[in-house]
Design an enzyme around this catalytic site. Structure first.
Site, short mmCIF file in Angstrom:
data_model
loop_
_atom_site.label_atom_id
_atom_site.label_comp_id
_atom_site.label_asym_id
_atom_site.label_seq_id
_atom_site.Cartn_x
_atom_site.Cartn_y
_atom_site.Cartn_z
CG HIS A 396 -2.31 0.55 0.89
ND1 HIS A 396 -2.51 1.54 -0.05
CD2 HIS A 396 -3.53 0.25 1.38
CE1 HIS A 396 -3.80 1.84 -0.11
NE2 HIS A 396 -4.45 1.06 0.74
CG ASP A 400 -4.18 4.00 -5.15
OD1 ASP A 400 -4.59 3.32 -6.11
OD2 ASP A 400 -3.81 5.18 -5.28
#
Length: 426
Positions: A396, A400
């Site tokens: 992350h 995303d």
């Protein structure tokens, strides 16, 4: 002279001594194996680069140390090399390649006096290879130190079929029981109040554990899953399956189609083919897909290099080759290097949903689950379709939800478009 932990790969920084094959006082020849070392990429025997006598074992079996750490000391015959080149990781690493050449003419069998072909001392790697290939170890000539059977010896026996396989299973089982009993004697007597057995953590399991902990601790994982209608893919594979096996000699697996679709997706979305590098994100030029190959307690992650340039047939061939050599423990460090994205065929175990831990330091891993028939609504009608789930884990820091969704959508569309009419296998 000092013998140091070798560098068994360009991105390998440490190794675990799984087993010493020599002891203090042993006289060894050049290229004789000293020990077995495990890294997160490969299991390998470390050969000596000189002839001499073992003086001291510095790092005990089971310990993990950095590349370049002194692991043993030996007294070298003749001139002693300078500190600049003695035991350097580069020299030892080069010797690994040299040691793969045939040493049968260089090392005398030291057990001829009692008519035995080897000294009866076998490493776990040799045991496993003999068991898997039904080979009687007593009939294998040992060319290693003091007549020990090396990994090269057993591979030659397998390839050439030069040994008798009679009483093999009994032989291997007896030897395995001896090794197992010896191993469990070293387990600590300390235990919890809960009754049960204890299993020692070997070098392979420890290396996997360390890598997984590093990935989870350093990479903030996020997950996403989509379901894909693979009905046309199933028809396409079935259409080519029989003729492909007859022409090529190996199976055309579903996994090859998925790897092809992922490789194309990585080309379209290069951020998934990247690595977090502190103050920058490094986007890799080559698309090298790592695949997981499991064999009992060992897990290998060999790499299909430049997967985006290969046809489905080319990918299927590499999958077959890597998986076959992985099950026989014949993969090299070169086979494991350079991976930029991992595709895991969890569906081969019957899994329908799973979340993978990213193969550090890559940016993502995709789990391909089982293809199962399910009732699905299509054009307001219920039909039986072949469905498969694709589970994606992402770093992350780099990726995303939006990017993950777009990538999975692309791979999904590619899979669903693989019809007989528009899909080229070659």
């Amino acid at each position: 002279m000092d013998v140091k932990m070798p560098k068994l790969g360009e991105s390998v920084h440490e190794g675990t001594i799984e087993q010493w094959l020599v002891k203090p006082g042993d006289t060894i020849e050049e290229y004789d194996a000293l020990c077995e070392v495990i890294t997160d990429k490969v299991t390998a025997e470390v050969p000596s680069t000189y002839s001499g006598t073992i003086k001291e074992i510095v790092v005990e079996a089971g310990e993990t140390v950095d590349v370049g750490t002194v692991i043993c000391r030996m007294e070298v015959e003749g001139d002693i090399p300078t500190d600049e080149n003695v035991g350097s990781s580069e020299v030892v690493h080069d010797s690994l390649q040299v040691a793969e050449t045939d040493q049968e003419d260089n090392v005398a069998n030291k057990n001829n006096s009692d008519n035995k072909l080897n000294n009866g001392q076998y490493s776990p790697v040799v045991f496993k290879l003999a068991s898997e290939n039904n080979i009687n170890l007593e009939n294998v000539k040992g060319t290693g130190n003091l007549g020990r059977v090396t990994k090269k010896d057993i591979l030659n026996a397998i390839e050439n079929g030069t040994v008798d396989v009679s009483n093999t299973q009994q032989n291997v089982e007896e030897k395995t029981t001896e090794v197992s009993n010896a191993s469990f004697q070293n387990v600590s007597n300390e235990s919890t109040n809960i009754p049960g057995d204890s299993v020692p953590i070997n070098g392979v399991r420890r290396a996997i554990a360390n890598k997984m902990v590093q990935s989870v601790n350093e990479i903030p994982h996020a997950w996403m899953m989509v379901e894909v209608d693979a009905t046309d893919l199933v028809k396409t594979r079935q259409h080519h399956k029989t003729s492909f096996k007859q022409n090529e000699g190996y199976n055309l697996t579903f996994f090859a189609f998925f790897v092809k679709a992922v490789a194309e997706g990585l080309k379209k979305y290069p951020m998934f083919n990247s690595t977090w590098a502190n103050d920058e994100i490094k986007i890799h030029k080559d698309i090298n897909v790592s695949i997981a190959v499991a064999s009992e307690d060992k897990l290998y992650v060999p790499v299909i290099k430049n997967a985006d340039d290969k046809s489905i047939k080319g990918i299927a061939k590499e999958i077959n080759d890597l998986a076959t050599r992985g099950r026989k423990h014949q993969l090299t460090s070169q086979d494991m290097q350079g991976g930029t994205f991992t595709v895991n065929n969890t569906g081969s175990f019957g899994s329908v949903s799973s979340m993978g831990i990213i193969n550090y330091p890559q940016a993502a891993i995709l789990q391909v689950e089982s293809i199962v028939k399910r009732p699905v609504v299509v054009n307001d009608m219920i039909g039986i379709r072949d469905m498969v789930n694709l589970s994606l884990s992402i770093d992350h820091r780099i990726l995303d939800g939006l990017m993950a969704g777009e990538f999975l959508k692309y791979v999904k569309e590619r899979i669903q478009s693989m019809t007989v009419e528009n899909t080229s296998i070659y």
